[in-house]
Design a protein around this motif. Structure first.
Motif, short mmCIF file in Angstrom:
data_model
loop_
_atom_site.label_atom_id
_atom_site.label_comp_id
_atom_site.label_asym_id
_atom_site.label_seq_id
_atom_site.Cartn_x
_atom_site.Cartn_y
_atom_site.Cartn_z
N MET A 119 0.82 -1.15 0.00
CA MET A 119 -0.11 -0.04 -0.05
C MET A 119 1.05 1.07 0.34
O MET A 119 1.91 1.40 0.34
CB MET A 119 -0.76 0.09 1.28
N PRO A 120 0.61 2.32 -0.56
CA PRO A 120 1.25 3.53 -0.64
C PRO A 120 1.11 4.17 0.82
O PRO A 120 0.55 3.80 1.55
CB PRO A 120 0.29 4.28 -1.76
N ARG A 121 2.21 5.15 0.73
CA ARG A 121 2.38 5.81 2.12
C ARG A 121 1.48 7.08 2.16
O ARG A 121 0.76 7.39 0.96
CB ARG A 121 3.76 6.67 2.00
N PRO A 122 1.21 7.61 3.08
CA PRO A 122 0.21 8.78 3.06
C PRO A 122 0.69 9.93 2.48
O PRO A 122 2.11 10.20 2.37
CB PRO A 122 -0.08 8.88 4.47
N SER A 123 0.04 10.82 2.07
CA SER A 123 0.59 11.84 1.34
C SER A 123 0.44 13.17 2.41
O SER A 123 -0.10 12.84 3.68
CB SER A 123 -0.20 12.39 0.12
N ASP A 124 1.01 14.52 2.20
CA ASP A 124 0.76 15.26 3.02
C ASP A 124 -0.40 15.95 3.59
O ASP A 124 -0.82 16.47 4.33
CB ASP A 124 1.42 16.78 2.51
N SER A 125 -1.28 15.71 2.61
CA SER A 125 -2.42 15.95 2.67
C SER A 125 -3.51 14.85 3.26
O SER A 125 -4.65 15.18 3.43
CB SER A 125 -3.41 16.69 1.42
N SER A 126 -3.07 13.80 3.58
CA SER A 126 -3.94 12.52 3.92
C SER A 126 -4.40 13.04 5.43
O SER A 126 -3.35 13.46 6.25
CB SER A 126 -3.15 11.46 3.79
N ARG A 127 -5.38 12.62 5.71
CA ARG A 127 -5.96 12.88 6.99
C ARG A 127 -6.40 11.50 7.79
O ARG A 127 -7.21 11.07 7.75
CB ARG A 127 -7.23 13.45 7.28
N PRO A 128 -5.00 11.08 8.65
CA PRO A 128 -4.93 9.75 9.14
C PRO A 128 -6.16 9.77 10.17
O PRO A 128 -6.17 10.71 10.95
CB PRO A 128 -3.73 9.26 9.52
N ARG A 129 -6.96 8.55 10.39
CA ARG A 129 -7.59 8.24 11.66
C ARG A 129 -7.52 6.77 11.92
O ARG A 129 -7.18 6.05 11.24
CB ARG A 129 -9.15 8.77 11.45
N LYS A 155 2.94 1.75 8.28
CA LYS A 155 2.89 0.53 9.15
C LYS A 155 1.63 0.12 9.73
O LYS A 155 0.96 -0.81 9.75
CB LYS A 155 4.15 0.21 10.21
N LEU A 156 1.22 1.09 10.32
CA LEU A 156 -0.36 0.83 11.11
C LEU A 156 -1.43 0.63 10.16
O LEU A 156 -2.36 0.09 10.15
CB LEU A 156 -0.67 2.14 12.00
N HIS A 157 -1.17 1.36 9.07
CA HIS A 157 -2.13 1.21 7.82
C HIS A 157 -2.12 -0.23 7.28
O HIS A 157 -3.04 -1.17 7.39
CB HIS A 157 -1.95 1.97 6.59
N ASP A 158 -0.83 -1.04 7.44
CA ASP A 158 -0.96 -2.39 7.04
C ASP A 158 -1.40 -3.24 7.96
O ASP A 158 -2.14 -4.35 7.65
CB ASP A 158 0.44 -2.70 6.78
N LYS A 159 -1.47 -2.75 9.18
CA LYS A 159 -2.13 -3.63 10.21
C LYS A 159 -3.45 -3.18 10.52
O LYS A 159 -4.20 -3.79 11.21
CB LYS A 159 -1.38 -3.20 11.65
N ARG A 160 -4.15 -2.59 9.47
CA ARG A 160 -5.56 -2.18 9.67
C ARG A 160 -5.96 -1.35 10.70
O ARG A 160 -7.14 -1.58 11.32
CB ARG A 160 -6.40 -3.27 9.47
N VAL A 161 -5.12 -0.65 11.43
CA VAL A 161 -5.28 0.21 12.75
C VAL A 161 -5.93 1.63 12.35
O VAL A 161 -6.33 2.03 12.85
CB VAL A 161 -4.12 0.16 13.54
N VAL A 162 -4.68 2.19 11.23
CA VAL A 162 -5.12 3.36 10.74
C VAL A 162 -5.54 3.52 9.48
O VAL A 162 -4.97 2.64 8.55
CB VAL A 162 -3.80 4.21 11.08
#
Lengths: 365, 91
Positions: free
Chosen positions: B1-11, B82-89
Protein backbone atom coordinates in the motif's frame (compact mmCIF):
# COMPACT_ATOMS: atom_id res chain seq x y z
CA UNK A 1 4.52 -22.69 41.93
CA UNK A 2 3.78 -21.55 38.41
CA UNK A 3 3.99 -17.87 37.55
CA UNK A 4 0.53 -16.39 37.68
CA UNK A 5 -0.37 -14.47 34.55
CA UNK A 6 -3.13 -11.91 34.19
CA UNK A 7 -6.02 -12.82 31.92
CA UNK A 8 -6.29 -10.75 28.72
CA UNK A 9 -9.62 -11.95 27.38
CA UNK A 10 -12.97 -13.03 28.74
CA UNK A 11 -15.32 -15.18 26.69
CA UNK A 12 -18.82 -14.59 28.01
CA UNK A 13 -21.30 -17.24 26.88
CA UNK A 14 -24.26 -15.16 27.92
CA UNK A 15 -26.87 -17.67 26.78
CA UNK A 16 -27.03 -21.09 25.18
CA UNK A 17 -30.29 -20.20 23.44
CA UNK A 18 -29.80 -20.08 19.67
CA UNK A 19 -32.07 -20.18 16.63
CA UNK A 20 -29.37 -22.05 14.67
CA UNK A 21 -28.47 -25.72 14.91
CA UNK A 22 -24.96 -25.72 13.46
CA UNK A 23 -23.44 -29.16 13.25
CA UNK A 24 -20.04 -27.91 14.46
CA UNK A 25 -21.28 -25.92 17.48
CA UNK A 26 -18.75 -25.88 20.32
CA UNK A 27 -21.40 -25.62 23.03
CA UNK A 28 -21.56 -28.59 25.37
CA UNK A 29 -24.09 -31.31 24.58
CA UNK A 30 -25.76 -30.50 27.91
CA UNK A 31 -26.79 -26.90 27.47
CA UNK A 32 -27.97 -24.44 30.09
CA UNK A 33 -31.63 -23.44 30.21
CA UNK A 34 -32.72 -19.79 30.12
CA UNK A 35 -34.02 -19.89 33.68
CA UNK A 36 -30.53 -20.68 34.98
CA UNK A 37 -28.86 -17.77 33.17
CA UNK A 38 -27.07 -15.06 35.11
CA UNK A 39 -28.97 -11.79 35.60
CA UNK A 40 -27.95 -8.48 34.05
CA UNK A 41 -26.47 -7.24 37.33
CA UNK A 42 -24.31 -10.36 37.67
CA UNK A 43 -22.73 -9.71 34.27
CA UNK A 44 -22.24 -6.02 35.04
CA UNK A 45 -20.27 -6.93 38.16
CA UNK A 46 -18.29 -9.59 36.24
CA UNK A 47 -17.27 -7.06 33.57
CA UNK A 48 -16.00 -4.64 36.22
CA UNK A 49 -14.09 -7.40 38.02
CA UNK A 50 -12.66 -8.69 34.74
CA UNK A 51 -11.29 -5.27 33.82
CA UNK A 52 -9.73 -4.91 37.27
CA UNK A 53 -8.08 -8.30 36.77
CA UNK A 54 -6.48 -7.03 33.56
CA UNK A 55 -8.88 -8.27 30.89
CA UNK A 56 -8.88 -6.11 27.73
CA UNK A 57 -11.10 -7.97 25.29
CA UNK A 58 -14.60 -9.22 25.98
CA UNK A 59 -16.09 -11.72 23.54
CA UNK A 60 -19.85 -11.89 23.89
CA UNK A 61 -21.02 -15.17 22.54
CA UNK A 62 -23.52 -17.94 23.11
CA UNK A 63 -25.64 -19.55 21.77
CA UNK A 64 -26.84 -16.42 20.07
CA UNK A 65 -26.09 -13.43 22.34
CA UNK A 66 -28.91 -11.43 20.73
CA UNK A 67 -31.34 -13.90 22.31
CA UNK A 68 -30.82 -11.92 25.51
CA UNK A 69 -33.12 -8.92 25.73
CA UNK A 70 -30.55 -7.02 27.84
CA UNK A 71 -27.72 -7.22 25.28
CA UNK A 72 -27.51 -3.43 24.94
CA UNK A 73 -27.24 -2.96 28.71
CA UNK A 74 -24.51 -5.60 28.84
CA UNK A 75 -22.49 -3.93 26.07
CA UNK A 76 -22.89 -0.54 27.70
CA UNK A 77 -21.70 -1.90 31.06
CA UNK A 78 -18.70 -3.59 29.46
CA UNK A 79 -17.80 -0.43 27.57
CA UNK A 80 -18.06 1.72 30.70
CA UNK A 81 -15.89 -0.81 32.56
CA UNK A 82 -13.22 -0.20 29.88
CA UNK A 83 -13.47 -3.48 27.96
CA UNK A 84 -13.12 -3.84 24.20
CA UNK A 85 -16.34 -5.56 23.19
CA UNK A 86 -16.69 -8.13 20.45
CA UNK A 87 -20.08 -9.58 19.54
CA UNK A 88 -20.02 -13.05 18.00
CA UNK A 89 -23.39 -13.41 16.33
CA UNK A 90 -25.46 -14.98 13.58
CA UNK A 91 -27.20 -11.63 13.24
CA UNK A 92 -30.55 -13.26 13.92
CA UNK A 93 -32.50 -11.11 16.33
CA UNK A 94 -30.59 -7.98 15.31
CA UNK A 95 -32.32 -5.61 12.93
CA UNK A 96 -30.73 -2.34 11.83
CA UNK A 97 -32.04 -0.28 14.68
CA UNK A 98 -31.14 -2.75 17.41
CA UNK A 99 -27.65 -3.14 15.96
CA UNK A 100 -27.22 0.64 15.75
CA UNK A 101 -28.20 0.87 19.43
CA UNK A 102 -25.51 -1.69 20.32
CA UNK A 103 -22.85 0.29 18.48
CA UNK A 104 -24.10 3.46 20.15
CA UNK A 105 -23.71 1.66 23.50
CA UNK A 106 -20.03 1.03 22.76
CA UNK A 107 -19.78 -2.14 20.69
CA UNK A 108 -16.34 -2.23 19.02
CA UNK A 109 -16.41 -5.30 16.81
CA UNK A 110 -18.96 -7.59 15.18
CA UNK A 111 -18.09 -11.10 14.13
CA UNK A 112 -20.47 -12.91 11.79
CA UNK A 113 -20.03 -16.57 10.95
CA UNK A 114 -20.88 -17.90 7.51
CA UNK A 115 -21.58 -21.56 6.83
CA UNK A 116 -21.13 -21.66 3.06
CA UNK A 117 -21.33 -19.53 -0.09
CA UNK A 118 -24.74 -20.66 -1.31
CA UNK A 119 -28.01 -20.53 0.51
CA UNK A 120 -28.95 -24.20 0.37
CA UNK A 121 -25.60 -25.47 1.51
CA UNK A 122 -25.26 -22.87 4.25
CA UNK A 123 -28.70 -23.61 5.64
CA UNK A 124 -27.96 -27.32 5.51
CA UNK A 125 -24.98 -26.80 7.87
CA UNK A 126 -26.84 -24.34 10.11
CA UNK A 127 -29.95 -26.51 10.28
CA UNK A 128 -31.91 -23.26 9.89
CA UNK A 129 -32.79 -20.79 7.13
CA UNK A 130 -30.25 -18.25 8.34
CA UNK A 131 -28.15 -17.45 5.27
CA UNK A 132 -30.34 -14.77 3.63
CA UNK A 133 -30.70 -13.05 6.97
CA UNK A 134 -26.93 -13.01 7.42
CA UNK A 135 -26.48 -11.23 4.09
CA UNK A 136 -28.97 -8.57 5.15
CA UNK A 137 -27.26 -8.29 8.53
CA UNK A 138 -23.85 -7.69 6.88
CA UNK A 139 -25.46 -4.81 4.99
CA UNK A 140 -26.62 -3.31 8.28
CA UNK A 141 -23.13 -3.67 9.81
CA UNK A 142 -21.57 -1.84 6.85
CA UNK A 143 -23.70 1.22 7.53
CA UNK A 144 -22.16 1.61 10.97
CA UNK A 145 -18.72 2.53 12.22
CA UNK A 146 -17.69 -0.74 13.83
CA UNK A 147 -15.01 -3.33 13.05
CA UNK A 148 -16.41 -6.26 11.10
CA UNK A 149 -15.02 -9.77 10.86
CA UNK A 150 -16.53 -12.49 8.74
CA UNK A 151 -15.75 -15.92 10.04
CA UNK A 152 -15.84 -18.78 7.54
CA UNK A 153 -16.19 -22.02 9.45
CA UNK A 154 -14.62 -24.69 7.30
CA UNK A 155 -14.66 -28.49 7.27
CA UNK A 156 -14.82 -31.31 4.78
CA UNK A 157 -18.29 -30.43 3.47
CA UNK A 158 -17.35 -26.94 2.30
CA UNK A 159 -13.56 -26.85 1.83
CA UNK A 160 -13.86 -27.87 -1.81
CA UNK A 161 -15.43 -24.50 -2.57
CA UNK A 162 -13.31 -22.30 -0.34
CA UNK A 163 -12.47 -19.87 -3.17
CA UNK A 164 -16.16 -19.31 -3.77
CA UNK A 165 -16.68 -18.78 -0.04
CA UNK A 166 -13.88 -16.20 0.15
CA UNK A 167 -15.32 -14.35 -2.86
CA UNK A 168 -18.72 -14.41 -1.18
CA UNK A 169 -17.26 -13.14 2.10
CA UNK A 170 -15.56 -10.23 0.31
CA UNK A 171 -18.95 -9.02 -0.91
CA UNK A 172 -20.12 -8.83 2.68
CA UNK A 173 -17.59 -6.02 3.21
CA UNK A 174 -15.62 -7.04 6.31
CA UNK A 175 -12.28 -5.51 7.39
CA UNK A 176 -11.11 -8.90 8.43
CA UNK A 177 -11.74 -12.47 7.36
CA UNK A 178 -11.15 -15.39 9.63
CA UNK A 179 -10.98 -18.88 8.21
CA UNK A 180 -11.69 -21.12 11.13
CA UNK A 181 -11.27 -24.83 10.89
CA UNK A 182 -13.82 -26.68 12.97
CA UNK A 183 -12.53 -27.70 16.36
CA UNK A 184 -13.70 -31.05 17.59
CA UNK A 185 -15.56 -30.42 20.83
CA UNK A 186 -19.24 -30.48 21.72
CA UNK A 187 -21.49 -31.01 18.70
CA UNK A 188 -18.55 -30.95 16.30
CA UNK A 189 -17.02 -33.98 17.98
CA UNK A 190 -20.34 -35.79 17.55
CA UNK A 191 -20.22 -34.97 13.83
CA UNK A 192 -16.49 -35.41 13.39
CA UNK A 193 -16.75 -38.27 10.90
CA UNK A 194 -18.51 -35.98 8.41
CA UNK A 195 -16.58 -32.83 9.22
CA UNK A 196 -12.94 -33.91 9.35
CA UNK A 197 -11.18 -32.61 6.24
CA UNK A 198 -8.81 -34.67 4.16
CA UNK A 199 -5.12 -33.87 3.93
CA UNK A 200 -5.56 -32.78 0.30
CA UNK A 201 -8.26 -30.35 1.36
CA UNK A 202 -5.98 -28.89 4.03
CA UNK A 203 -3.12 -28.45 1.60
CA UNK A 204 -5.37 -26.89 -1.00
CA UNK A 205 -6.85 -24.64 1.69
CA UNK A 206 -3.42 -23.31 2.65
CA UNK A 207 -2.53 -22.37 -0.92
CA UNK A 208 -5.93 -20.74 -1.52
CA UNK A 209 -5.57 -18.73 1.68
CA UNK A 210 -2.05 -17.62 0.79
CA UNK A 211 -3.20 -16.43 -2.63
CA UNK A 212 -6.14 -14.56 -1.10
CA UNK A 213 -3.89 -12.96 1.52
CA UNK A 214 -1.65 -11.62 -1.25
CA UNK A 215 -4.53 -10.45 -3.39
CA UNK A 216 -6.32 -8.68 -0.53
CA UNK A 217 -3.25 -7.27 1.27
CA UNK A 218 -3.96 -3.80 2.68
CA UNK A 219 -7.68 -4.23 2.01
CA UNK A 220 -8.69 -7.08 4.23
CA UNK A 221 -6.74 -9.04 6.80
CA UNK A 222 -7.10 -12.82 6.53
CA UNK A 223 -6.34 -15.02 9.51
CA UNK A 224 -6.30 -18.78 9.20
CA UNK A 225 -5.09 -21.47 11.53
CA UNK A 226 -4.60 -25.00 10.27
CA UNK A 227 -6.47 -27.63 12.23
CA UNK A 228 -4.30 -29.25 14.84
CA UNK A 229 -4.95 -32.81 13.65
CA UNK A 230 -2.82 -31.93 10.65
CA UNK A 231 -0.19 -29.79 12.31
CA UNK A 232 3.15 -31.15 13.44
CA UNK A 233 2.80 -29.82 16.96
CA UNK A 234 -0.33 -29.21 18.99
CA UNK A 235 -1.91 -25.81 19.45
CA UNK A 236 -1.00 -23.80 22.54
CA UNK A 237 -4.61 -24.19 23.54
CA UNK A 238 -6.06 -20.94 24.91
CA UNK A 239 -2.47 -19.65 25.14
CA UNK A 240 -1.93 -22.13 27.97
CA UNK A 241 -4.29 -23.31 30.70
CA UNK A 242 -5.19 -20.41 33.00
CA UNK A 243 -2.69 -18.05 31.39
CA UNK A 244 -4.57 -15.70 29.07
CA UNK A 245 -8.22 -16.46 28.97
CA UNK A 246 -11.28 -17.30 30.95
CA UNK A 247 -14.75 -18.35 29.90
CA UNK A 248 -17.96 -17.89 31.85
CA UNK A 249 -20.95 -20.03 30.92
CA UNK A 250 -24.56 -18.79 31.01
CA UNK A 251 -25.03 -20.03 34.58
CA UNK A 252 -21.87 -18.38 35.93
CA UNK A 253 -19.42 -21.26 36.00
CA UNK A 254 -15.90 -20.08 35.19
CA UNK A 255 -13.85 -22.35 32.91
CA UNK A 256 -10.37 -22.10 31.42
CA UNK A 257 -11.82 -22.90 27.96
CA UNK A 258 -14.95 -23.90 26.05
CA UNK A 259 -14.52 -27.61 26.52
CA UNK A 260 -13.07 -27.93 30.04
CA UNK A 261 -16.38 -29.30 31.31
CA UNK A 262 -15.57 -32.65 29.70
CA UNK A 263 -12.65 -33.26 32.05
CA UNK A 264 -13.86 -35.35 34.98
CA UNK A 265 -13.31 -34.35 38.59
CA UNK A 266 -12.63 -30.71 37.77
CA UNK A 267 -14.77 -28.54 39.99
CA UNK A 268 -15.59 -25.19 38.45
CA UNK A 269 -16.33 -22.28 40.72
CA UNK A 270 -19.22 -19.95 40.08
CA UNK A 271 -19.26 -16.15 39.97
CA UNK A 272 -22.37 -16.27 42.15
CA UNK A 273 -20.21 -17.61 45.01
CA UNK A 274 -16.73 -16.21 44.45
CA UNK A 275 -15.01 -13.16 43.01
CA UNK A 276 -13.45 -13.52 39.58
CA UNK A 277 -10.07 -12.66 41.09
CA UNK A 278 -10.33 -15.51 43.59
CA UNK A 279 -11.38 -17.94 40.90
CA UNK A 280 -8.52 -16.94 38.57
CA UNK A 281 -5.88 -17.02 41.30
CA UNK A 282 -7.03 -19.73 43.66
CA UNK A 283 -9.54 -22.12 42.14
CA UNK A 284 -8.50 -25.75 41.80
CA UNK A 285 -9.72 -25.89 38.18
CA UNK A 286 -7.55 -22.98 37.02
CA UNK A 287 -4.51 -24.28 38.88
CA UNK A 288 -4.91 -27.87 37.73
CA UNK A 289 -2.74 -27.58 34.59
CA UNK A 290 -0.71 -24.47 35.33
CA UNK A 291 3.05 -24.96 35.34
CA UNK A 292 4.68 -28.24 34.41
CA UNK A 293 4.21 -30.47 37.45
CA UNK A 294 1.31 -32.32 35.86
CA UNK A 295 3.13 -33.16 32.64
CA UNK A 296 4.16 -36.65 31.56
CA UNK A 297 6.89 -37.56 29.12
CA UNK A 298 7.53 -36.61 26.37
CA UNK A 299 6.14 -33.17 27.38
CA UNK A 300 8.01 -32.93 30.67
CA UNK A 301 11.44 -32.81 29.05
CA UNK A 302 10.35 -31.34 25.71
CA UNK A 303 11.82 -27.99 24.75
CA UNK A 304 8.46 -26.95 23.33
CA UNK A 305 6.68 -27.32 26.68
CA UNK A 306 6.84 -23.57 27.33
CA UNK A 307 5.41 -22.84 23.86
CA UNK A 308 2.49 -25.21 23.48
CA UNK A 309 2.09 -26.45 27.08
CA UNK A 310 1.52 -30.04 25.99
CA UNK A 311 -1.40 -29.03 23.76
CA UNK A 312 -5.04 -29.20 24.65
CA UNK A 313 -6.01 -30.95 27.90
CA UNK A 314 -9.59 -31.50 26.77
CA UNK A 315 -8.55 -33.08 23.49
CA UNK A 316 -6.00 -35.24 25.33
CA UNK A 317 -8.76 -36.48 27.61
CA UNK A 318 -11.40 -36.90 24.90
CA UNK A 319 -9.12 -38.97 22.69
CA UNK A 320 -6.93 -40.87 25.16
CA UNK A 321 -8.99 -40.91 28.36
CA UNK A 322 -5.99 -39.37 30.19
CA UNK A 323 -6.17 -35.66 30.86
CA UNK A 324 -2.42 -35.39 31.53
CA UNK A 325 -1.36 -37.20 28.36
CA UNK A 326 0.45 -35.39 25.55
CA UNK A 327 -2.17 -34.04 23.15
CA UNK A 328 -2.45 -36.74 20.42
CA UNK A 329 -2.35 -33.96 17.82
CA UNK A 330 1.38 -33.71 18.61
CA UNK A 331 3.57 -35.76 16.28
CA UNK A 332 5.70 -36.68 19.32
CA UNK A 333 2.73 -38.02 21.31
CA UNK A 334 2.71 -41.73 22.19
CA UNK A 335 -0.98 -41.74 21.17
CA UNK A 336 -0.51 -39.81 17.92
CA UNK A 337 -1.86 -42.79 15.96
CA UNK A 338 -5.34 -41.91 17.29
CA UNK A 339 -5.31 -38.85 15.11
CA UNK A 340 -3.53 -40.29 12.08
CA UNK A 341 -5.66 -43.44 11.79
CA UNK A 342 -8.75 -41.24 11.87
CA UNK A 343 -7.39 -39.21 9.02
CA UNK A 344 -6.86 -42.24 6.87
CA UNK A 345 -10.18 -43.81 7.73
CA UNK A 346 -12.07 -40.61 7.02
CA UNK A 347 -10.25 -40.12 3.76
CA UNK A 348 -11.33 -43.58 2.59
CA UNK A 349 -14.87 -42.93 3.67
CA UNK A 350 -15.00 -39.76 1.69
CA UNK A 351 -15.04 -41.45 -1.69
CA UNK A 352 -17.80 -43.84 -0.74
CA UNK A 353 -20.19 -41.79 1.30
CA UNK A 354 -22.72 -39.63 -0.44
CA UNK A 355 -25.26 -39.31 2.35
CA UNK A 356 -24.36 -37.28 5.38
CA UNK A 357 -26.38 -37.68 8.51
CA UNK A 358 -25.86 -34.90 11.01
CA UNK A 359 -26.48 -34.60 14.69
CA UNK A 360 -27.83 -31.08 14.61
CA UNK A 361 -27.24 -28.94 17.67
CA UNK A 362 -30.26 -29.19 19.95
CA UNK A 363 -32.61 -26.40 20.97
CA UNK A 364 -32.53 -25.03 24.50
CA UNK A 365 -35.32 -22.95 25.99
CA UNK B 1 0.00 0.00 0.00
CA UNK B 2 1.14 3.56 -0.67
CA UNK B 3 2.39 5.90 1.98
CA UNK B 4 0.17 8.71 3.17
CA UNK B 5 0.58 12.03 1.38
CA UNK B 6 0.94 15.41 3.06
CA UNK B 7 -2.77 16.04 2.68
CA UNK B 8 -3.90 12.63 3.99
CA UNK B 9 -5.93 12.85 7.19
CA UNK B 10 -5.16 9.68 9.10
CA UNK B 11 -7.66 8.35 11.58
CA UNK B 12 -8.18 5.21 13.60
CA UNK B 13 -9.83 2.44 11.59
CA UNK B 14 -13.26 1.26 12.74
CA UNK B 15 -12.93 -0.87 15.85
CA UNK B 16 -9.48 0.49 16.76
CA UNK B 17 -9.14 2.72 19.79
CA UNK B 18 -7.04 3.70 22.78
CA UNK B 19 -6.95 1.54 25.87
CA UNK B 20 -4.67 0.96 28.82
CA UNK B 21 -2.84 -2.11 29.96
CA UNK B 22 -1.36 -1.56 33.40
CA UNK B 23 0.77 1.57 33.02
CA UNK B 24 1.03 1.25 29.23
CA UNK B 25 -1.10 3.00 26.66
CA UNK B 26 -2.20 0.54 24.04
CA UNK B 27 -4.25 0.52 20.88
CA UNK B 28 -6.98 -2.09 21.01
CA UNK B 29 -8.30 -3.75 17.88
CA UNK B 30 -10.21 -6.94 17.11
CA UNK B 31 -8.41 -9.89 18.69
CA UNK B 32 -5.38 -7.93 19.81
CA UNK B 33 -3.53 -4.84 20.95
CA UNK B 34 -0.38 -2.90 20.21
CA UNK B 35 1.75 -1.25 22.85
CA UNK B 36 2.68 2.23 21.67
CA UNK B 37 5.78 3.90 23.01
CA UNK B 38 7.99 6.97 22.59
CA UNK B 39 7.93 8.34 19.00
CA UNK B 40 4.96 6.18 18.01
CA UNK B 41 2.93 7.50 20.91
CA UNK B 42 3.62 11.14 20.07
CA UNK B 43 2.64 10.52 16.44
CA UNK B 44 -0.48 8.53 17.21
CA UNK B 45 -1.74 11.10 19.71
CA UNK B 46 -2.02 13.50 16.77
CA UNK B 47 -4.04 11.05 14.66
CA UNK B 48 -7.62 12.24 14.92
CA UNK B 49 -9.06 12.33 11.40
CA UNK B 50 -8.79 16.16 11.45
CA UNK B 51 -5.08 16.94 11.24
CA UNK B 52 -3.39 16.16 7.95
CA UNK B 53 0.04 14.55 7.69
CA UNK B 54 1.80 17.88 6.99
CA UNK B 55 0.27 19.27 10.19
CA UNK B 56 1.37 16.22 12.21
CA UNK B 57 4.94 16.55 10.89
CA UNK B 58 5.15 20.28 11.60
CA UNK B 59 3.68 19.85 15.09
CA UNK B 60 6.34 17.26 15.92
CA UNK B 61 9.10 19.40 14.38
CA UNK B 62 8.09 22.28 16.67
CA UNK B 63 7.96 19.99 19.67
CA UNK B 64 11.39 18.46 18.97
CA UNK B 65 13.44 21.37 17.57
CA UNK B 66 16.71 19.48 17.97
CA UNK B 67 15.61 16.54 15.85
CA UNK B 68 16.41 16.32 12.14
CA UNK B 69 13.22 17.33 10.25
CA UNK B 70 13.94 14.81 7.50
CA UNK B 71 14.05 12.06 10.09
CA UNK B 72 10.80 13.22 11.70
CA UNK B 73 9.12 13.14 8.31
CA UNK B 74 10.45 9.66 7.59
CA UNK B 75 9.37 8.41 11.05
CA UNK B 76 5.84 9.72 10.64
CA UNK B 77 5.37 8.32 7.12
CA UNK B 78 6.76 4.89 7.88
CA UNK B 79 4.89 4.62 11.18
CA UNK B 80 1.56 5.47 9.55
CA UNK B 81 2.25 3.10 6.70
CA UNK B 82 2.96 0.31 9.17
CA UNK B 83 -0.26 0.91 11.10
CA UNK B 84 -2.19 1.11 7.85
CA UNK B 85 -0.91 -2.33 6.89
CA UNK B 86 -2.09 -3.63 10.25
CA UNK B 87 -5.51 -2.09 9.50
CA UNK B 88 -5.26 0.12 12.60
CA UNK B 89 -5.09 3.47 10.82
CA UNK B 90 -6.93 4.64 7.69
CA UNK B 91 -5.98 7.53 5.46
Amino acid sequence: MATLHKPLALIAEITHRCPLHCVYCSNPLEMIAAKKELATHDWVRIFQEARQLGVLHLHLTGGEPAARADLKELIQAAHVAGLYTNLITSGIGLNESRLAALVEAGLDHVQLSIQDATEDRANWIAGTKAHAHKIAFAGAVNKLRVAFTVNLVVHRQNLDHLEEMIAFAEQLGPNRLEIAHTQYYGWALKNRAQLMPTREQIEQCMSIVEAAQKRLAGKMRIDCVIPDYYARYPKACMGGWGRRLLLIDPAGQVLPCHAAGVIPDLKFDNVRDRSLEWIWNKSAAFNRFRGEEWMQEPCRSCERRTEDFGGCRCQAFLLTGDMTATDPACSLAPMHHLVTSQQIEKHDLREETTDVSWSYRATVE
Amino acid sequence: MPRPSDSSRPRFAAGCRWGSHGEDRVVLFPEGMIRVEATGLSILELVDGQRDVAHIISTLAERYPKADPTKIREDVLSFLEKLHDKRVVDF
